[in-house]
Scaffold this motif. Structure first.
Motif, PDB file in Angstrom:
ATOM      1  N   TYR A  12       0.847  -1.190   0.000  1.00 40.35           N
ATOM      2  CA  TYR A  12       0.000   0.000   0.000  1.00 40.35           C
ATOM      3  C   TYR A  12       0.883   1.241   0.000  1.00 40.35           C
ATOM      4  O   TYR A  12       1.939   1.260   0.637  1.00 40.35           O
TER       5      TYR A  12
ATOM      6  N   CYS B 172       1.152   5.161   1.117  1.00 48.31           N
ATOM      7  CA  CYS B 172       0.567   6.210   1.950  1.00 48.31           C
ATOM      8  C   CYS B 172       0.402   7.448   1.081  1.00 48.31           C
ATOM      9  O   CYS B 172       1.386   7.963   0.528  1.00 48.31           O
TER      10      CYS B 172
ATOM     11  N   CYS C  14       2.462  10.770   2.686  1.00 47.59           N
ATOM     12  CA  CYS C  14       3.916  10.945   2.618  1.00 47.59           C
ATOM     13  C   CYS C  14       4.539  10.214   1.419  1.00 47.59           C
ATOM     14  O   CYS C  14       5.715  10.439   1.113  1.00 47.59           O
TER      15      CYS C  14
ATOM     16  N   TYR D  28       5.815   3.385   0.889  1.00 48.24           N
ATOM     17  CA  TYR D  28       5.132   2.120   0.648  1.00 48.24           C
ATOM     18  C   TYR D  28       5.191   1.254   1.900  1.00 48.24           C
ATOM     19  O   TYR D  28       6.236   1.141   2.541  1.00 48.24           O
TER      20      TYR D  28
ATOM     21  N   ARG E 268      -2.595  -4.043   5.734  1.00 47.44           N
ATOM     22  CA  ARG E 268      -3.329  -3.004   6.464  1.00 47.44           C
ATOM     23  C   ARG E 268      -4.078  -3.578   7.666  1.00 47.44           C
ATOM     24  O   ARG E 268      -4.894  -2.901   8.274  1.00 47.44           O
TER      25      ARG E 268
ATOM     26  N   ALA F 283       1.521  -0.785   7.435  1.00 51.04           N
ATOM     27  CA  ALA F 283       0.687   0.360   7.087  1.00 51.04           C
ATOM     28  C   ALA F 283      -0.158   0.789   8.294  1.00 51.04           C
ATOM     29  O   ALA F 283      -0.306   1.986   8.572  1.00 51.04           O
TER      30      ALA F 283
ATOM     31  N   HIS G 188       2.041   2.570  10.763  1.00 46.35           N
ATOM     32  CA  HIS G 188       2.401   3.898  10.248  1.00 46.35           C
ATOM     33  C   HIS G 188       1.250   4.876  10.444  1.00 46.35           C
ATOM     34  O   HIS G 188       1.467   6.045  10.784  1.00 46.35           O
ATOM     35  N   SER G 189       0.023   4.410  10.240  1.00 46.05           N
ATOM     36  CA  SER G 189      -1.128   5.303  10.388  1.00 46.05           C
ATOM     37  C   SER G 189      -1.262   5.798  11.822  1.00 46.05           C
ATOM     38  O   SER G 189      -1.691   6.933  12.056  1.00 46.05           O
TER      39      SER G 189
ATOM     40  N   HIS H 173      -0.994   9.429   9.533  1.00 50.24           N
ATOM     41  CA  HIS H 173      -1.390   9.425   8.120  1.00 50.24           C
ATOM     42  C   HIS H 173      -2.455   8.358   7.925  1.00 50.24           C
ATOM     43  O   HIS H 173      -2.258   7.208   8.311  1.00 50.24           O
ATOM     44  N   HIS H 174      -3.556   8.727   7.285  1.00 49.81           N
ATOM     45  CA  HIS H 174      -4.715   7.835   7.321  1.00 49.81           C
ATOM     46  C   HIS H 174      -5.183   7.309   5.971  1.00 49.81           C
ATOM     47  O   HIS H 174      -5.988   6.381   5.929  1.00 49.81           O
TER      48      HIS H 174
ATOM     49  N   PHE I 101      -4.569   5.415   2.410  1.00 46.94           N
ATOM     50  CA  PHE I 101      -3.656   4.490   1.733  1.00 46.94           C
ATOM     51  C   PHE I 101      -4.331   3.933   0.485  1.00 46.94           C
ATOM     52  O   PHE I 101      -5.563   3.823   0.434  1.00 46.94           O
TER      53      PHE I 101
ATOM     54  N   CYS J 299      -8.969   3.895   4.557  1.00 44.35           N
ATOM     55  CA  CYS J 299      -8.647   4.772   5.679  1.00 44.35           C
ATOM     56  C   CYS J 299      -8.220   3.900   6.860  1.00 44.35           C
ATOM     57  O   CYS J 299      -8.957   3.008   7.284  1.00 44.35           O
TER      58      CYS J 299
END
Length: 555
Positions: A123, A125, A128, A131, A135, A141, A144-145, A150-151, A153, A163
């Motif tokens: 996925y 993002c 930013c 990759y 999820r 991912a 990272h969210s 960051h929401h 992908f 999301c």
């Protein structure tokens, strides 16, 4: 979700194992229509997920106990009527869509997770540009969210947006432009009208650029690849073939599909970034294509090692042909349809050389249908040989300097060196054995590739011949200089060609660089392209360069 809360304890534990594993395989499952609220469009079905997760259980670091699997299977068998697939919300409204940053998105590089380096279920993002894999809970991912806030992908394979950490799928038309850059699409009507479009395209950042006239990144000593790609992009049937993925979906070769992706990106008219000015164009990175080239060629061509575009062109065309040909068309492909011609080769070898080759065990079988004649101790063999490229020999440069003590740069008309293929001129060869060769063109291709042999190797170094070749940019009439076969009844002899690409080498052998002049058909304008730099030029300038390889288009 509500389905998890209503499941029995065993089913709930099974769901938690699903979340721990890479939970991003929803894209392959059909959706079910549901009504979970005003903003919910539908539900995504997650059937058969246990089989996929079990197969990946060890690789993701989560062991699956055999006893638990058996218990789960017995429990599932008893409670089959109550089993419900895990579902994903499908929503139109997402409060984080305004955080998407198109300026940082770049889909030209290999689609690997930046943490696990896996290419499975990756996925991007959209905030930013990095990759990440999966999820589900504890996936990269998902983590990272939470850590970066960051929401939004997008799955790089299925182009579905999600999301995280909420986990719902986003169905919003505002993301269509991102999907088009991730995977450019062309209708057949758009493909047919490409050469009629004279207008510049406006990129999403407001700047303008010319589709097809975009620079290619020189990753490291890859200018030989860039000039080859830019030249092939001017061959209309080849370009049109690769703009429609359905044409080559039967091929399993990564090289074929990466070449198709690169073609679509070069001609795409909806890019994020356009041209700042004519000198520095919007660029495409051939990184994924180069990785496929390295693998397919067993590292014969690789990043960081300068190579010859003539060798690369020959290898690329032959490899694409072998990966595209089908048994239905009897060894035919778009490559042969565009570039393949035929030569009649007459080879004269002295009998003593043939005897020497037989003694050494190096006797070579002649081409199918060859005729052998003997006279005065000379054996003559005549054969028909297909070709994709014609090599032209340049006259040796003069050894002396002029009155100003400068080396004289000689010039030769193209027609003089084309006489090699008139069927009368003798060419001396020493490999694989000493022989006298005569060549005659028996079938002309739609696109004629000419190669000027500028480089000669000896035991000590590589030498470059600086002789300039004088050639016409338009209306090269071959029948005036080489004999051509008579066309069949009701057919017209097509022997007139126009130049569409001219590859040039600058500098010393082994140290120089390559650039290419290409024609934009819609306005018959010429552009000089060297990696990222694209500038418009005059047709007269094209003929003043040290031509190395050319592509001519038949009228």
């Amino acid at each position: 979700m509500g389905a998890d809360e209503q499941s029995p304890p065993t089913r709930k534990r099974e769901r938690e194992e699903d979340e721990l594993a890479d939970g991003g395989s929803a894209e392959k499952r059909p959706r079910e229509e549901g009504s979970e609220g005003a903003s919910l469009l539908g539900l995504t079905n997650y059937e058969d997920e246990e089989e996929e997760e079990a197969a990946r259980g060890h690789s993701n670091g989560h062991r699956v106990e055999e006893e638990d699997e058996e218990d789960d299977e017995e429990e599932d068998a008893r409670r089959a009527p109550e089993r419900r697939p895990r579902q994903v919300e499908l929503r139109r409204d997402c409060p984080y869509l305004d955080t998407v940053n198109r300026q940082v998105l770049d889909f030209d590089f290999e689609k690997f997770c930046s943490i696990s380096l896996s290419n499975l279920n990756v996925y991007a993002c959209l905030v930013c540009g990095k990759y990440f894999q999966g999820r589900g809970l504890k996936s990269h991912a998902y983590t990272h969210s939470l850590e970066a806030g960051h929401h939004v992908f997008i799955n790089l394979q299925t182009e579905k947006a999600y999301c995280l950490p909420d986990g719902y799928e986003i169905n919003d038309p505002s993301l269509e432009d991102i999907r088009h850059v991730l995977n450019p699409r062309f209708t057949r009507e758009q493909v047919l009208n490409l050469d009629k479009n004279k207008q510049w395209s406006r990129a999403l950042d407001g700047s303008n650029y010319l589709p097809g006239m975009v620079g290619l990144n020189n990753i490291k000593e890859t200018d030989f690849v860039n000039v080859t790609i830019q030249s092939l992009m001017r061959v209309t049937p080849l370009r049109n073939f690769f703009l429609i993925p359905e044409n080559y979906q039967h091929s399993k070769s990564p090289l074929v599909h990466r070449f198709g992706e690169l073609t679509r990106k070069i001609w795409h008219a909806r890019n994020f970034k356009g041209q700042v000015d004519l000198l520095l164009a919007y660029s495409v990175s051939p990184h994924e294509f180069l990785q496929a080239v390295m693998k397919a060629s067993n590292k014969r061509f690789q990043i960081g090692v300068q190579s010859d575009p003539v060798e690369f062109m020959s290898w690329l065309l032959n490899t694409l042909h072998s990966k595209l040909k089908s048994s239905k068309k009897k060894n035919r492909s778009i490559i042969h349809d565009c570039f393949q011609g035929e030569l009649e080769v007459v080879k004269e070898v002295q009998r003593k050389h043939i005897m020497e080759m037989k003694e050494d065990g190096k006797e070579q079988n002649g081409e199918a249908g060859s005729e052998v004649g003997t006279a005065d101790g000379i054996v003559t063999e005549t054969s028909r040989v297909p070709f994709l490229m014609l090599g032209l020999d340049l006259p040796p440069p003069p050894l002396f300097k002029d009155a100003m003590e400068k080396n004289i740069i000689p010039q030769v008309p193209l027609f003089n060196i084309l006489k090699k293929f008139d069927g009368e001129t003798v060419t001396e060869v020493v490999r694989p054995s000493i022989a006298r060769m005569k060549y005659r063109v028996t079938r002309l291709p739609k696109y004629l590739i000419l190669h000027m042999r500028r480089f000669t190797k000896n035991n000590f170094f590589v030498e470059k011949n600086p002789t300039l070749v004088n050639f016409p940019v338009k209306n090269l009439e071959l029948k005036d200089y080489i004999p051509l076969p008579k066309p069949k009844e009701n057919d017209k002899l097509r022997s007139k060609y126009d130049l569409i690409a001219n590859i040039v080498h600058d500098g010393k052998p082994g140290e120089g660089c390559y650039r290419v002049f290409v024609q934009r058909k819609s306005e018959e304008a010429w552009y000089e392209m060297q990696d990222l730099h694209v500038t418009e030029t005059l047709p007269q300038m094209v003929a003043l360069s040290e031509a190395y390889m050319q592509i001519y288009e038949q009228h």
